[in-house]
Design a protein around this motif. Structure first.
Motif, short mmCIF file in Angstrom:
data_model
loop_
_atom_site.label_atom_id
_atom_site.label_comp_id
_atom_site.label_asym_id
_atom_site.label_seq_id
_atom_site.Cartn_x
_atom_site.Cartn_y
_atom_site.Cartn_z
N TRP A 26 0.82 -1.22 0.00
CA TRP A 26 0.00 0.00 0.00
C TRP A 26 0.86 1.27 0.00
O TRP A 26 0.46 2.29 -0.57
CB TRP A 26 -0.97 -0.01 1.18
N GLN A 27 2.04 1.19 0.62
CA GLN A 27 2.92 2.37 0.62
C GLN A 27 3.34 2.74 -0.80
O GLN A 27 3.34 3.91 -1.18
CB GLN A 27 4.18 2.12 1.48
N CYS A 55 -5.03 0.50 0.21
CA CYS A 55 -5.00 0.83 1.64
C CYS A 55 -5.86 -0.14 2.43
O CYS A 55 -5.48 -0.56 3.53
CB CYS A 55 -5.49 2.26 1.85
N SER A 59 -4.93 -2.97 5.56
CA SER A 59 -5.53 -2.64 6.86
C SER A 59 -5.34 -1.17 7.25
O SER A 59 -5.29 -0.84 8.43
CB SER A 59 -4.97 -3.55 7.98
N GLN A 60 -5.25 -0.31 6.26
CA GLN A 60 -5.09 1.12 6.49
C GLN A 60 -6.40 1.85 6.18
O GLN A 60 -6.49 2.66 5.26
CB GLN A 60 -3.95 1.67 5.62
N TRP A 61 -7.43 1.55 6.95
CA TRP A 61 -8.74 2.11 6.66
C TRP A 61 -8.77 3.63 6.84
O TRP A 61 -9.50 4.34 6.14
CB TRP A 61 -9.83 1.45 7.50
N GLN A 62 -7.97 4.15 7.78
CA GLN A 62 -7.94 5.61 7.98
C GLN A 62 -7.42 6.30 6.72
O GLN A 62 -7.99 7.31 6.28
CB GLN A 62 -7.05 5.98 9.17
N LEU A 63 -6.34 5.76 6.15
CA LEU A 63 -5.78 6.34 4.93
C LEU A 63 -6.76 6.22 3.76
O LEU A 63 -6.86 7.13 2.92
CB LEU A 63 -4.46 5.64 4.56
N GLY A 94 -11.16 -3.36 8.39
CA GLY A 94 -10.70 -2.74 9.64
C GLY A 94 -11.70 -2.84 10.77
O GLY A 94 -11.54 -2.19 11.81
#
Length: 275
Positions: A26-27, A55, A59-63, A94
């Motif tokens: 994801w990065q 994202c 598991s980067q739900w905020q992003l 998430g």
């Protein structure tokens, strides 16, 4: 590509971001999104959706929600059901069921039409959050929204009932499938058997397992694990061991959970030592 005298396009960037997302990077997906401005390539709905999906998979739900929010500031980028589906999926992964439902409620305002993927993901999010009532409510709203529930929808709803300890409702949903012209699959049966297991209904769990060949559905290790655990909870250690012995015949490989369930069944019935 520049060395080959080829200029990246929206399609190129989108494909690269999708690839990074599928690879759990994801990065890298996000790092590709910002250089598009410098490359004078306009970010579009597909590009953003791919980045949001990346994202979510990471598991980067905020992003993911930050990206969705930033789309409002980008001209000529529309928020469609594809974008919302990616964001709702990120919330589902998430375990953010409230946010998933909030996004679903905002779709009409953005003139985005929910489809079966939208509802399936939202129902799954409710199930993970222990909100089986909301999951069933979403299922009941689908006909009004002119969205037809499919195999995945019913499996998600049955799983929500299973997690909420509602084995009767899980079986009711399973019984509705023929009328809805939806064929149950391994996931559907496994969720229903697991619901019976949690409800202490070992006879019903075994009955469902026996019905699978007739429905042309092949059980897997999850199916057998749930059935063996159901037998264990019901004090039926012999049946638990019989199921364990049948797995190689059915070309299903027992795993750690399988043996743990079988051992637990023997232990509960004072047959902890067996060969």
């Amino acid at each position: 590509m520049p060395e080959a005298r080829l200029m990246p396009s929206q399609i190129t960037y989108s494909a690269a971001i999708i690839a990074c997302g599928k690879g759990g990077q994801w990065q890298l997906a996000l790092s590709l999104l910002s250089p598009m401005h410098k490359a004078t390539v306009v970010q579009n709905e597909i590009t953003y959706s791919a980045a949001i999906s990346a994202c979510g998979k990471g598991s980067q739900w905020q992003l993911a929600l930050n990206l969705l929010s930033s789309m409002h500031e980008v001209t000529l980028v529309m928020l469609s059901e594809i974008t919302y589906n990616a964001a709702i999926s990120a919330c589902e992964k998430g375990s953010q069921w409230q946010l998933a439902l909030n996004l679903l409620s905002r779709m009409p305002e953005a003139r985005a039409v929910p489809n079966e993927i939208t509802y399936n993901t939202a129902i799954s999010a409710c199930g993970k959050g222990g909100q089986w009532q909301l999951a069933l409510s979403l299922l009941s709203l689908m006909p009004e929204a002119k969205v037809v529930p499919d195999q995945i929808t019913y499996s998600a709803a049955i799983s929500a009932c299973e997690k909420g300890g509602q084995w009767q409702l899980a079986l009711n949903l399973l019984s509705l499938l023929p009328e809805a012209r939806v064929a149950p699959d391994t996931i559907t049966y496994s969720a229903a058997i697991s619901a019976c297991e949690k409800g202490g209904q070992w006879q019903l769990a075994l009955n469902l397992l026996s019905l699978m060949p007739e429905a042309r559905v092949v059980p897997n290790e999850i199916t057998y694990n749930a059935a063996i655990s159901a037998c264990g909870k019901g004090g039926q250690w012999q049946l638990a061991l019989t199921l364990l012995s049948l797995m190689p015949v059915m070309k299903v490989v027992p795993n750690d959970v399988t043996y743990s369930a079988a051992i637990s069944a023997c232990e509960k019935s004072s047959h902890g030592i067996w060969h």
